[in-house]
Design a protein around this motif. Structure first.
Motif, PDB file in Angstrom:
ATOM      1  N   LEU A 192       4.582  -8.325  18.595  1.00 27.12           N
ATOM      2  CA  LEU A 192       4.215  -9.746  18.523  1.00 27.12           C
ATOM      3  C   LEU A 192       5.028 -10.393  17.397  1.00 27.12           C
ATOM      4  O   LEU A 192       5.589  -9.685  16.554  1.00 27.12           O
ATOM      5  CB  LEU A 192       2.719  -9.869  18.207  1.00 27.12           C
ATOM      6  N   PRO A 193       5.084 -11.720  17.348  1.00 24.87           N
ATOM      7  CA  PRO A 193       5.752 -12.352  16.201  1.00 24.87           C
ATOM      8  C   PRO A 193       5.071 -11.901  14.911  1.00 24.87           C
ATOM      9  O   PRO A 193       3.846 -11.774  14.874  1.00 24.87           O
ATOM     10  CB  PRO A 193       5.507 -13.849  16.443  1.00 24.87           C
ATOM     11  N   LEU A 194       5.843 -11.659  13.861  1.00 24.06           N
ATOM     12  CA  LEU A 194       5.242 -11.259  12.581  1.00 24.06           C
ATOM     13  C   LEU A 194       4.608 -12.477  11.924  1.00 24.06           C
ATOM     14  O   LEU A 194       5.019 -13.613  12.158  1.00 24.06           O
ATOM     15  CB  LEU A 194       6.309 -10.636  11.671  1.00 24.06           C
ATOM     16  N   GLY A 195       3.585 -12.210  11.091  1.00 25.11           N
ATOM     17  CA  GLY A 195       2.880 -13.307  10.422  1.00 25.11           C
ATOM     18  C   GLY A 195       3.526 -13.672   9.098  1.00 25.11           C
ATOM     19  O   GLY A 195       4.345 -12.925   8.561  1.00 25.11           O
ATOM     20  N   SER A 196       3.135 -14.816   8.569  1.00 21.82           N
ATOM     21  CA  SER A 196       3.667 -15.273   7.282  1.00 21.82           C
ATOM     22  C   SER A 196       3.230 -14.342   6.151  1.00 21.82           C
ATOM     23  O   SER A 196       2.071 -13.938   6.075  1.00 21.82           O
ATOM     24  CB  SER A 196       3.160 -16.687   6.991  1.00 21.82           C
ATOM     25  N   VAL A 197       4.159 -14.024   5.268  1.00 27.05           N
ATOM     26  CA  VAL A 197       3.843 -13.154   4.122  1.00 27.05           C
ATOM     27  C   VAL A 197       3.540 -13.995   2.871  1.00 27.05           C
ATOM     28  O   VAL A 197       3.461 -13.474   1.764  1.00 27.05           O
ATOM     29  CB  VAL A 197       4.996 -12.173   3.812  1.00 27.05           C
ATOM     30  N   GLU A 198       3.374 -15.287   3.071  1.00 26.77           N
ATOM     31  CA  GLU A 198       3.144 -16.176   1.936  1.00 26.77           C
ATOM     32  C   GLU A 198       1.911 -15.755   1.125  1.00 26.77           C
ATOM     33  O   GLU A 198       0.869 -15.425   1.694  1.00 26.77           O
ATOM     34  CB  GLU A 198       2.947 -17.612   2.439  1.00 26.77           C
ATOM     35  N   VAL A 199       2.063 -15.759  -0.197  1.00 20.44           N
ATOM     36  CA  VAL A 199       0.923 -15.498  -1.081  1.00 20.44           C
ATOM     37  C   VAL A 199       0.228 -16.835  -1.338  1.00 20.44           C
ATOM     38  O   VAL A 199       0.810 -17.746  -1.913  1.00 20.44           O
ATOM     39  CB  VAL A 199       1.381 -14.881  -2.421  1.00 20.44           C
ATOM     40  N   VAL A 200      -1.007 -16.942  -0.877  1.00 21.67           N
ATOM     41  CA  VAL A 200      -1.755 -18.179  -1.059  1.00 21.67           C
ATOM     42  C   VAL A 200      -2.335 -18.229  -2.478  1.00 21.67           C
ATOM     43  O   VAL A 200      -2.305 -19.246  -3.144  1.00 21.67           O
ATOM     44  CB  VAL A 200      -2.896 -18.289  -0.022  1.00 21.67           C
ATOM     45  N   ARG A 201      -2.869 -17.090  -2.921  1.00 22.35           N
ATOM     46  CA  ARG A 201      -3.393 -16.976  -4.283  1.00 22.35           C
ATOM     47  C   ARG A 201      -3.084 -15.580  -4.793  1.00 22.35           C
ATOM     48  O   ARG A 201      -3.264 -14.600  -4.076  1.00 22.35           O
ATOM     49  CB  ARG A 201      -4.917 -17.154  -4.300  1.00 22.35           C
ATOM     50  N   PRO A 202      -2.649 -15.457  -6.037  1.00 17.67           N
ATOM     51  CA  PRO A 202      -2.431 -14.127  -6.604  1.00 17.67           C
ATOM     52  C   PRO A 202      -3.721 -13.310  -6.537  1.00 17.67           C
ATOM     53  O   PRO A 202      -4.820 -13.864  -6.637  1.00 17.67           O
ATOM     54  CB  PRO A 202      -2.067 -14.422  -8.061  1.00 17.67           C
ATOM     55  N   ALA A 203      -3.568 -12.026  -6.329  1.00 22.37           N
ATOM     56  CA  ALA A 203      -4.748 -11.167  -6.225  1.00 22.37           C
ATOM     57  C   ALA A 203      -4.480  -9.807  -6.844  1.00 22.37           C
ATOM     58  O   ALA A 203      -3.327  -9.386  -6.993  1.00 22.37           O
ATOM     59  CB  ALA A 203      -5.151 -10.996  -4.760  1.00 22.37           C
ATOM     60  N   ALA A 204      -5.570  -9.133  -7.199  1.00 21.64           N
ATOM     61  CA  ALA A 204      -5.469  -7.787  -7.759  1.00 21.64           C
ATOM     62  C   ALA A 204      -6.545  -6.920  -7.140  1.00 21.64           C
ATOM     63  O   ALA A 204      -7.579  -7.423  -6.678  1.00 21.64           O
ATOM     64  CB  ALA A 204      -5.639  -7.837  -9.270  1.00 21.64           C
ATOM     65  N   ILE A 205      -6.297  -5.623  -7.105  1.00 19.43           N
ATOM     66  CA  ILE A 205      -7.323  -4.682  -6.635  1.00 19.43           C
ATOM     67  C   ILE A 205      -7.505  -3.569  -7.666  1.00 19.43           C
ATOM     68  O   ILE A 205      -6.582  -3.248  -8.419  1.00 19.43           O
ATOM     69  CB  ILE A 205      -6.973  -4.049  -5.264  1.00 19.43           C
ATOM     70  N   VAL A 206      -8.710  -3.011  -7.678  1.00 19.85           N
ATOM     71  CA  VAL A 206      -8.980  -1.793  -8.448  1.00 19.85           C
ATOM     72  C   VAL A 206      -9.548  -0.784  -7.458  1.00 19.85           C
ATOM     73  O   VAL A 206     -10.456  -1.113  -6.682  1.00 19.85           O
ATOM     74  CB  VAL A 206     -10.010  -2.046  -9.575  1.00 19.85           C
ATOM     75  N   ASN A 207      -9.023   0.425  -7.459  1.00 24.41           N
ATOM     76  CA  ASN A 207      -9.544   1.467  -6.566  1.00 24.41           C
ATOM     77  C   ASN A 207     -10.885   1.983  -7.059  1.00 24.41           C
ATOM     78  O   ASN A 207     -11.113   2.116  -8.268  1.00 24.41           O
ATOM     79  CB  ASN A 207      -8.566   2.642  -6.495  1.00 24.41           C
ATOM     80  N   LEU A 208     -11.766   2.286  -6.122  1.00 24.48           N
ATOM     81  CA  LEU A 208     -13.059   2.885  -6.459  1.00 24.48           C
ATOM     82  C   LEU A 208     -13.031   4.340  -6.008  1.00 24.48           C
ATOM     83  O   LEU A 208     -12.994   4.624  -4.813  1.00 24.48           O
ATOM     84  CB  LEU A 208     -14.192   2.121  -5.763  1.00 24.48           C
ATOM     85  N   LEU A 209     -13.035   5.229  -6.973  1.00 27.32           N
ATOM     86  CA  LEU A 209     -12.969   6.664  -6.675  1.00 27.32           C
ATOM     87  C   LEU A 209     -14.370   7.267  -6.658  1.00 27.32           C
ATOM     88  O   LEU A 209     -15.309   6.704  -7.239  1.00 27.32           O
ATOM     89  CB  LEU A 209     -12.094   7.376  -7.714  1.00 27.32           C
ATOM     90  N   GLY A 210     -14.476   8.404  -5.990  1.00 27.06           N
ATOM     91  CA  GLY A 210     -15.761   9.092  -5.855  1.00 27.06           C
ATOM     92  C   GLY A 210     -16.471   9.341  -7.179  1.00 27.06           C
ATOM     93  O   GLY A 210     -17.705   9.388  -7.227  1.00 27.06           O
ATOM     94  N   ASP A 211     -15.702   9.442  -8.258  1.00 29.81           N
ATOM     95  CA  ASP A 211     -16.271   9.683  -9.594  1.00 29.81           C
ATOM     96  C   ASP A 211     -17.421   8.721  -9.901  1.00 29.81           C
ATOM     97  O   ASP A 211     -18.423   9.100 -10.503  1.00 29.81           O
ATOM     98  CB  ASP A 211     -15.197   9.514 -10.675  1.00 29.81           C
ATOM     99  N   LEU A 212     -17.240   7.462  -9.466  1.00 28.88           N
ATOM    100  CA  LEU A 212     -18.248   6.433  -9.756  1.00 28.88           C
ATOM    101  C   LEU A 212     -19.575   6.724  -9.053  1.00 28.88           C
ATOM    102  O   LEU A 212     -20.653   6.463  -9.599  1.00 28.88           O
ATOM    103  CB  LEU A 212     -17.680   5.079  -9.296  1.00 28.88           C
ATOM    104  N   TRP A 213     -19.505   7.287  -7.865  1.00 33.60           N
ATOM    105  CA  TRP A 213     -20.717   7.610  -7.101  1.00 33.60           C
ATOM    106  C   TRP A 213     -21.448   8.814  -7.728  1.00 33.60           C
ATOM    107  O   TRP A 213     -22.643   8.970  -7.572  1.00 33.60           O
ATOM    108  CB  TRP A 213     -20.369   7.918  -5.653  1.00 33.60           C
TER     109      TRP A 213
END
Ligand code: ATP
Ligand code: MG
Length: 380
Positions: A300-321
């Motif tokens: 299919l046509p590829l979608g826009s890769v535009e960043v609308v808002r900067p974002a960050a992620i933090v991984n949640l590892l099993g240690d927390l559980w």
């Protein structure tokens, strides 16, 4: 030959039903596709979000053919699939990315050799096939090295750090492999990754580089767009695009890179699938990496890769559980701009990726501060 387009209403097959397969399946569903997955684990994360899940090993050609016969196109979320399985799929449905890409990528030594031959920038490395060869390689590379299994490693598993040739016998035994790749330990300033999508019709779309922070060799947090000098971003993009073109990838390709203190930019490794460092695209971009993977697999046509808002992620590892009290979900859900993503994994283990937090902000730094505050509130 012009590749057919698979339209919504069609069926996508996914080799692998881990969190990446699950998130791809959710994106496919949003677009109106049916989804089938194949995974050795009968309780894999994708199970609850797909129409059918085939429980089989990634070496089971019969099961792969069954998946392919019921699918209009097949993609993957894991590299550890036998080439014969990919070839079996390709007899019945387009396999994207195909066996040619996986042959290069899934073996570390072959991947490095391919990159070196193409003139792509790599740090000093050697391949070793015995403890003696390993000792020699460590000596030649100056002592401080990363020794990595040629096949099957992830999240720093299948790797050991050594400081001299004397460590070779233990390292060789620990990895228990027929061959390993030895890399000189590099003086990293930062780590980044670039995601390129390429469709069978030859269209490409490149996301801005993500800035990645690892702890104990596992991705801890990631930031999009990475706050990097313009020259570094441009060079990283150029290298990633050239690799994708040279490999003729149909689907996604993530190029992990190292920026050294002396300013040089080197390729670390390749992943022909969605990648942890681009989970932020779900909240940052007009098109998430998962939707982009679906579009590419369907031609299919590829979608826009535009960043609308900067974002960050933090991984949640099993240690927390495993901590007393576990994750404090309510506290974190009260925080504006923060989202919780869980993969539906039942058993928490140390170092196992269970989910991630994301946050948007007015700048990448603001997004990072918010997601870190959220991680603290959750108990990380
Ligand atoms: N040669 C090196 N010099 C310095 N640091 C390194 C080197 N190789 C690996 N590392 C560190 O270890 C991390 C994991 O290495 P690598 O990406 O090779 O492993 P992996 O287990 O395949 O990881 P992934 O989870 O990305 O599949 C890197 O992101 C980096 O932080
Ligand atoms: Mg890596």
């Amino acid at each position: 030959m012009k590749s057919r387009v698979v339209l919504p209403g069609g069926t996508i097959g996914i080799l692998g039903g881990g969190q990446l397969g699950r998130m791809m399946a959710l994106a496919a569903r949003t677009l109106g596709f049916q989804v089938k997955a194949l995974d050795p684990d009968a309780t894999c994360p994708a199970l609850s979000v797909v129409d059918e899940c085939i429980t089989a090993s990634f070496a089971d050609e019969g099961a792969a053919e069954k998946l392919a016969r019921g699918s209009d196109t097949v993609t993957l979320e894991i590299e550890k699939v036998a080439l014969s399985t990919l070839e079996a799929v390709a007899r019945h449905a387009p396999m994207r990315p195909g066996a040619d890409v996986l042959r290069v990528v899934q073996h570390r030594g072959r991947q490095k050799g391919w990159l070196a031959q193409g003139g792509f920038p790599l740090g000093p490395w050697r391949e070793a096939h015995s403890a003696a060869e390993l000792a020699e390689a460590i000596g030649a590379l100056g002592g401080r090295c990363f020794v990595k299994s040629s096949e099957g490693g992830y999240d720093g598993r299948g790797q050991v750090e050594v400081t001299s040739s004397a460590d070779a016998p233990t390292a060789w035994q620990e990895l228990g492999e027929r061959s390993v790749v030895v890399e000189a330990a590099l003086d990293l300033q930062s780590e980044l990754s670039v995601l390129v999508a390429r469709s069978p019709r030859g269209e490409t779309a490149v996301y801005p580089p993500a800035y990645n922070h690892h702890e104990e060799r596992i991705l801890a947090w990631s930031l999009l767009p990475g706050p990097l000098p313009e020259k570094v971003s441009a060079r990283a993009t150029e290298v990633a695009r050239a690799i994708t073109e040279a490999l003729q990838v149909e689907g996604l390709l993530v190029v992990e890179m190292f920026l050294l203190r002396d300013g040089s930019l080197l390729v670390n490794e390749l992943a022909p699938r969605p990648h942890n460092s681009f989970h932020s695209t779900e909240v940052a971009c007009l098109t998430s990496q998962f939707e982009q993977a679906v579009r590419a697999a369907c031609n299919l046509p590829l979608g826009s890769v535009e960043v609308v808002r900067p974002a960050a992620i933090v991984n949640l590892l099993g240690d927390l559980w495993l901590k007393e009290g576990g994750p404090r979900f309510e506290d974190v859900l009260a925080m504006p701009g923060v989202r919780l993503h869980l993969y539906g994994k039942r058993d928490a283990r140390k170092g196992r990726k269970m989910g991630h937090l994301s946050a948007v902000g007015s700048t990448p730094e603001d997004a990072l501060a918010r997601v870190k505050a959220a991680a603290t509130a959750l108990g990380v």
